[in-house]
Scaffold this motif. Structure first.
Motif, PDB file in Angstrom:
ATOM      1  N   MET B   1      -2.567   0.516  27.726  1.00  0.00           N
ATOM      2  CA  MET B   1      -3.619  -0.705  28.241  1.00  0.00           C
ATOM      3  C   MET B   1      -2.612  -1.808  27.925  1.00  0.00           C
ATOM      4  O   MET B   1      -2.715  -2.698  28.763  1.00  0.00           O
ATOM      5  N   LEU B   2      -2.086  -1.960  26.966  1.00  0.00           N
ATOM      6  CA  LEU B   2      -1.199  -3.217  26.365  1.00  0.00           C
ATOM      7  C   LEU B   2       0.270  -2.614  26.709  1.00  0.00           C
ATOM      8  O   LEU B   2       0.768  -2.015  25.653  1.00  0.00           O
ATOM      9  N   ASP B   3       0.825  -2.670  27.789  1.00  0.00           N
ATOM     10  CA  ASP B   3       2.079  -2.200  27.749  1.00  0.00           C
ATOM     11  C   ASP B   3       3.376  -3.118  27.270  1.00  0.00           C
ATOM     12  O   ASP B   3       3.011  -4.292  26.834  1.00  0.00           O
ATOM     13  N   LEU B   4       4.524  -2.848  27.358  1.00  0.00           N
ATOM     14  CA  LEU B   4       5.553  -3.719  26.907  1.00  0.00           C
ATOM     15  C   LEU B   4       5.800  -5.009  27.451  1.00  0.00           C
ATOM     16  O   LEU B   4       5.934  -6.086  26.989  1.00  0.00           O
ATOM     17  N   TYR B   7       2.941  -7.165  26.449  1.00  0.00           N
ATOM     18  CA  TYR B   7       3.279  -7.806  25.014  1.00  0.00           C
ATOM     19  C   TYR B   7       4.346  -8.731  25.069  1.00  0.00           C
ATOM     20  O   TYR B   7       4.034  -9.652  24.198  1.00  0.00           O
ATOM     21  N   ILE B   8       5.325  -8.646  25.756  1.00  0.00           N
ATOM     22  CA  ILE B   8       6.434  -9.481  25.541  1.00  0.00           C
ATOM     23  C   ILE B   8       5.650 -10.935  26.424  1.00  0.00           C
ATOM     24  O   ILE B   8       5.881 -11.994  25.709  1.00  0.00           O
ATOM     25  N   ARG B  11       3.766 -12.631  23.513  1.00  0.00           N
ATOM     26  CA  ARG B  11       4.292 -13.194  22.331  1.00  0.00           C
ATOM     27  C   ARG B  11       5.245 -14.281  22.876  1.00  0.00           C
ATOM     28  O   ARG B  11       5.538 -15.492  22.108  1.00  0.00           O
ATOM     29  N   VAL B  12       5.907 -14.182  24.134  1.00  0.00           N
ATOM     30  CA  VAL B  12       6.691 -15.271  24.520  1.00  0.00           C
ATOM     31  C   VAL B  12       5.835 -16.716  25.020  1.00  0.00           C
ATOM     32  O   VAL B  12       6.085 -17.640  24.355  1.00  0.00           O
ATOM     33  N   VAL B  72      -7.434  -7.343  26.201  1.00  0.00           N
ATOM     34  CA  VAL B  72      -7.590  -6.374  24.987  1.00  0.00           C
ATOM     35  C   VAL B  72      -9.022  -6.308  24.403  1.00  0.00           C
ATOM     36  O   VAL B  72      -9.561  -4.901  24.070  1.00  0.00           O
ATOM     37  N   PHE B  75     -11.366  -4.682  26.858  1.00  0.00           N
ATOM     38  CA  PHE B  75     -11.140  -3.117  26.877  1.00  0.00           C
ATOM     39  C   PHE B  75     -11.508  -2.364  25.834  1.00  0.00           C
ATOM     40  O   PHE B  75     -12.413  -1.442  25.938  1.00  0.00           O
ATOM     41  N   GLU B  76     -11.572  -2.817  24.586  1.00  0.00           N
ATOM     42  CA  GLU B  76     -12.020  -2.256  23.200  1.00  0.00           C
ATOM     43  C   GLU B  76     -13.203  -2.352  22.917  1.00  0.00           C
ATOM     44  O   GLU B  76     -13.757  -1.327  22.514  1.00  0.00           O
ATOM     45  N   LYS B  79     -15.215  -1.476  27.079  1.00  0.00           N
ATOM     46  CA  LYS B  79     -14.644  -0.371  27.885  1.00  0.00           C
ATOM     47  C   LYS B  79     -14.472  -0.488  29.097  1.00  0.00           C
ATOM     48  O   LYS B  79     -14.525   0.475  29.955  1.00  0.00           O
TER      49      LYS B  79
END
Lengths: 240, 110
Positions: B1-4, B7-8, B11-12, B72, B75-76, B79
């Motif tokens: 769901m939250l891939d790399l 995520y980057i 954070r960036v 996120v 999704f959580e 759903k």
């Protein structure tokens, strides 16, 4: 319905009735929650299903929800968790129930494999044994994560697993982190790739329930933070 | 769901926003303490590439950051999955970007 202090008032989850069943269990000194479950099966209802093996906190088989919290029942003393002589025992959260207190751990262990929690040797049996210094930063990180007994307590404690069934979970990612730091392993790139998918380490919210409930006082959240760091570093290296 | 990649990105954009938020708060305190009127503030920001860049960068970073964060959450908790989740993420990003850009334009356009 508490009786007198010589008995414990125990509610146990029964999968057939989809409800808790009450048992009055004799209270004993130094009694563990696993002792209570065993007493019920041996003296009150032989059809009660649960799982255990070593009874000394090594095998990781007997974890259950005790008063709503995941615990290794063989090392959990009744006097530590009973509230006015009452205990509620249920199967581990976030896993399918096979029967009563026994859960199907297949998803849990499949995710260890999916997270590349498998050692990929770089030497053969003909090679010399590689000397590993215990004081390198990598070995210290690997040692900190390596004492996992696969009990599933962290998996049951994790709210991200509850919200996202694809999430690999704290134990599998902790295992991946111990292998990332294993100098003898030869699959670093594959492992970092394996923990970077949809259900990978980047979904962790760092709630630290895994660390709070781990019976061996491991810190999977720190391991997952390490994986996040290494995957990002690897991505920037690839991008260069 | 939250891939790399997401995520980057999140954070960036957080790293980009942190100093801009501090700069924004610092400027607000300085501006109010000096007793500046709206006209006086606009006279400094209108036509200023510096302020357009400062708040334009913030709007872009905030749009990306918030869209991923809300992705996120829905999704959580709701759903939402697959295409619906992607559409939601893009809709939040574009809506925030549109509103933010409009605000930046209103303050910095000559």
């Amino acid at each position: 319905m508490p009786t007198d202090s010589s008995f414990l008032d125990v509610d146990v989850w029964r999968s057939g009735a989809e409800s808790f069943q009450n048992f009055q269990v004799p209270a004993r000194d130094s009694q563990t929650v696993l002792d209570v479950v065993t007493w019920i099966q041996q003296h009150a209802d032989p059809t009660l299903s649960y799982r255990f093996a070593c009874r000394v906190g090594m095998c990781g088989s007997c974890a259950m929800m005790v008063n709503g919290k995941p615990r290794w029942t063989c090392r959990t003393h009744v006097k530590k968790v009973a509230k006015r002589g009452r205990i509620e025992i249920a199967p581990l959260r976030n896993l399918q129930v096979i029967k009563d207190l026994a859960t199907d751990m297949s998803d849990f262990f499949d995710k260890w494999v999916a997270a590349e929690g498998v050692f990929h040797p770089t030497k053969t049996r003909e090679d010399e044994i590689e000397a590993i210094r215990p004081d390198t930063p990598e070995r210290i990180s690997a040692d900190a994560a390596v004492e996992c007994i696969n009990c599933g307590v962290c998996y049951a404690a994790c709210d991200v697993v509850a919200a996202n069934p694809a999430y690999l979970g704290p134990a599998a990612l902790n295992r991946a982190w111990s292998l990332v730091n294993d100098l003898r392993d030869g699959a670093l790139a594959e492992r970092l790739e394996a923990v970077s998918h949809d259900g990978g380490c980047h979904n962790c919210h760092s709630h630290q329930s895994c660390a709070a409930y781990c019976p061996n006082s491991l810190n999977p959240t720190a391991s997952i933070a390490g994986l996040k760091r290494e995957t990002v570093k690897a991505a920037f290296r690839r991008g260069r | 769901m939250l891939d790399l990649r997401l995520y980057i990105l999140q954070r960036v954009t957080a790293l980009i926003m942190a100093p801009l938020v501090l700069g924004h708060i610092a400027v607000m305190i300085v501006a109010v303490r000096g007793g500046l009127s709206a006209e006086e503030i606009l006279s400094r920001t209108q036509g200023s590439l510096l302020w357009a860049g400062f708040y334009g960068t913030f709007v872009l970073a905030a749009s990306v950051h918030a869209a991923i964060g809300l992705r996120v959450v829905v999704f959580e908790y709701a759903k939402l999955k697959g295409l619906a989740l992607s559409l939601f993420t893009w809709a939040v990003f574009l809506a925030l970007l549109f509103m933010g850009t409009r605000a930046v334009f209103a303050v910095t356009a000559p």
